[in-house]
Write a protein that holds these residues in place. Sequence first.
Motif, PDB file in Angstrom:
ATOM      1  N   CYS A 153      45.205  40.571  47.363  1.00 18.65           N
ATOM      2  CA  CYS A 153      44.165  39.668  47.851  1.00 18.65           C
ATOM      3  C   CYS A 153      43.340  39.171  46.670  1.00 18.65           C
ATOM      4  N   SER A 154      42.986  37.903  46.713  1.00 13.56           N
ATOM      5  CA  SER A 154      42.226  37.289  45.620  1.00 13.56           C
ATOM      6  C   SER A 154      40.765  37.151  45.995  1.00 13.56           C
ATOM      7  N   SER A 155      39.887  37.633  45.117  1.00 22.30           N
ATOM      8  CA  SER A 155      38.449  37.445  45.307  1.00 22.30           C
ATOM      9  C   SER A 155      37.981  36.141  44.684  1.00 22.30           C
ATOM     10  N   ASN A 204      50.095  28.657  37.043  1.00 20.22           N
ATOM     11  CA  ASN A 204      49.056  27.640  37.200  1.00 20.22           C
ATOM     12  C   ASN A 204      47.703  28.213  37.593  1.00 20.22           C
ATOM     13  N   SER A 205      47.540  29.545  37.553  1.00 24.59           N
ATOM     14  CA  SER A 205      46.233  30.100  37.916  1.00 24.59           C
ATOM     15  C   SER A 205      46.079  31.511  37.375  1.00 24.59           C
ATOM     16  N   VAL A 206      44.834  31.943  37.297  1.00 27.21           N
ATOM     17  CA  VAL A 206      44.504  33.335  36.997  1.00 27.21           C
ATOM     18  C   VAL A 206      43.669  33.836  38.162  1.00 27.21           C
ATOM     19  N   GLN A 207      43.974  35.047  38.632  1.00 27.01           N
ATOM     20  CA  GLN A 207      43.351  35.591  39.834  1.00 27.01           C
ATOM     21  C   GLN A 207      42.408  36.747  39.494  1.00 27.01           C
ATOM     22  N   SER A 210      44.527  38.884  36.821  1.00 28.62           N
ATOM     23  CA  SER A 210      45.991  38.900  36.778  1.00 28.62           C
ATOM     24  C   SER A 210      46.572  37.495  36.766  1.00 28.62           C
ATOM     25  N   PHE A 211      47.763  37.395  36.182  1.00 25.59           N
ATOM     26  CA  PHE A 211      48.630  36.228  36.325  1.00 25.59           C
ATOM     27  C   PHE A 211      49.731  36.636  37.299  1.00 25.59           C
ATOM     28  N   ARG A 266      29.481  38.058  40.924  1.00 27.21           N
ATOM     29  CA  ARG A 266      29.204  37.775  39.509  1.00 27.21           C
ATOM     30  C   ARG A 266      30.511  37.616  38.732  1.00 27.21           C
ATOM     31  N   ALA A 267      31.505  38.447  39.043  1.00 27.82           N
ATOM     32  CA  ALA A 267      32.792  38.337  38.369  1.00 27.82           C
ATOM     33  C   ALA A 267      33.461  37.006  38.695  1.00 27.82           C
ATOM     34  N   CYS A 268      33.339  36.544  39.935  1.00 26.46           N
ATOM     35  CA  CYS A 268      33.888  35.240  40.320  1.00 26.46           C
ATOM     36  C   CYS A 268      33.216  34.116  39.544  1.00 26.46           C
TER      37      CYS A 268
END
Length: 354
Positions: A346-348, A329-332, A140-141, A197-199
């Motif tokens: 919550c961000s992983s 400024n980021s993608v979560q 997500s943005f 793995r997704a991170c």
Amino acid sequence: MDILRPALININGRIYRKNLIKEEHYEDEEEEDFSYSGPVTDQCMDEPCDTNNIEQTEKGFRCAIDVPSVLYKYIIGKKGETRKRLESDTKTSISIPKQGVEGQIVITGPQKSAVASALTRVEVLIESFRRKQPFTHFLSFALNHPQVQEGFQRFKEEVLEHCSQDGGVDDTIFQNPAKLHLTIGTLALLNEQEVMRACELLQQCQDVIRDTTEGKPLALEVRGIEYMNDDPSMVDVLYAKVSPQDGSDKLQQIADRLVEHFVAAGLMVREWERVKLHATVMNTLFRKDPSAEDKGGSGRQNMKDREAFDARNVLEMFGEFNFGACELNSVQLSQRFSSDCTGYYCSSGHVTFS
């Protein structure tokens, strides 16, 4: 025609034919049987092409594969029938950890080709039933910037003031302003190893993202609304439109590259040629479940017991509504059904543009 042209599934670069054969039931789900077809561009072969992870032992051959524990039941089957059939057909033995215990499924047999055949069938079953799992995370943005939240609150108040008499329009179907976002794509991550793995995959995209943004935050404008079905009097989801202030397609490029990377890794299923960038502002799923999330599809998902709303006046009066501007400024990698200290998901994991 479904029999003559069965669906194809890509697993680790190999193509499988999906033959629909109803055999067993798992809580209203139907098991499907499959046959391996080999690469589409090559002639079919008797033995699957990838046997690198099969090792020779004193008693024959052995292969171990990581499988999330929630998928064990699909390999075991009702009363163990699926595993028994696989073992009988391939002349192998399949060892599965206890339910709830994360581990490896181990296939052993006297011949390498038999173990390879069993491995292929297990992989296809896993991939098939993985696709039926509800998504747990999404890329997500975040759009929960103060100016955009204020604009959204203004939009909500004005819509309720002028359109609350329209069918289905009430305050329960509006998005939580703290969770305003753009969904890039959804993922079913079934254990902690898959989350990690997704991170890692997301981190691999950082250089590409920074090359696209030239190492700077991306200034966005959130303006205008739209719907995706063909009847404005029967709408389930209303979206705000988002675009970079410089008129470029940088945001679209980033979203498409992210999806391409995750699809290639097998953690995401491609639904569209290009990502549909939109921010949900009204969703009839919220009427009964305020924590529901939009999958970024056609806006007609989960239609059972869903009451649409009449959006004609909303579209006419607020079609070019200005929700505000922000810097992205980021993608979560966001976790579904969660909230952090800001109220956002919550961000992983995340990567930054600058």
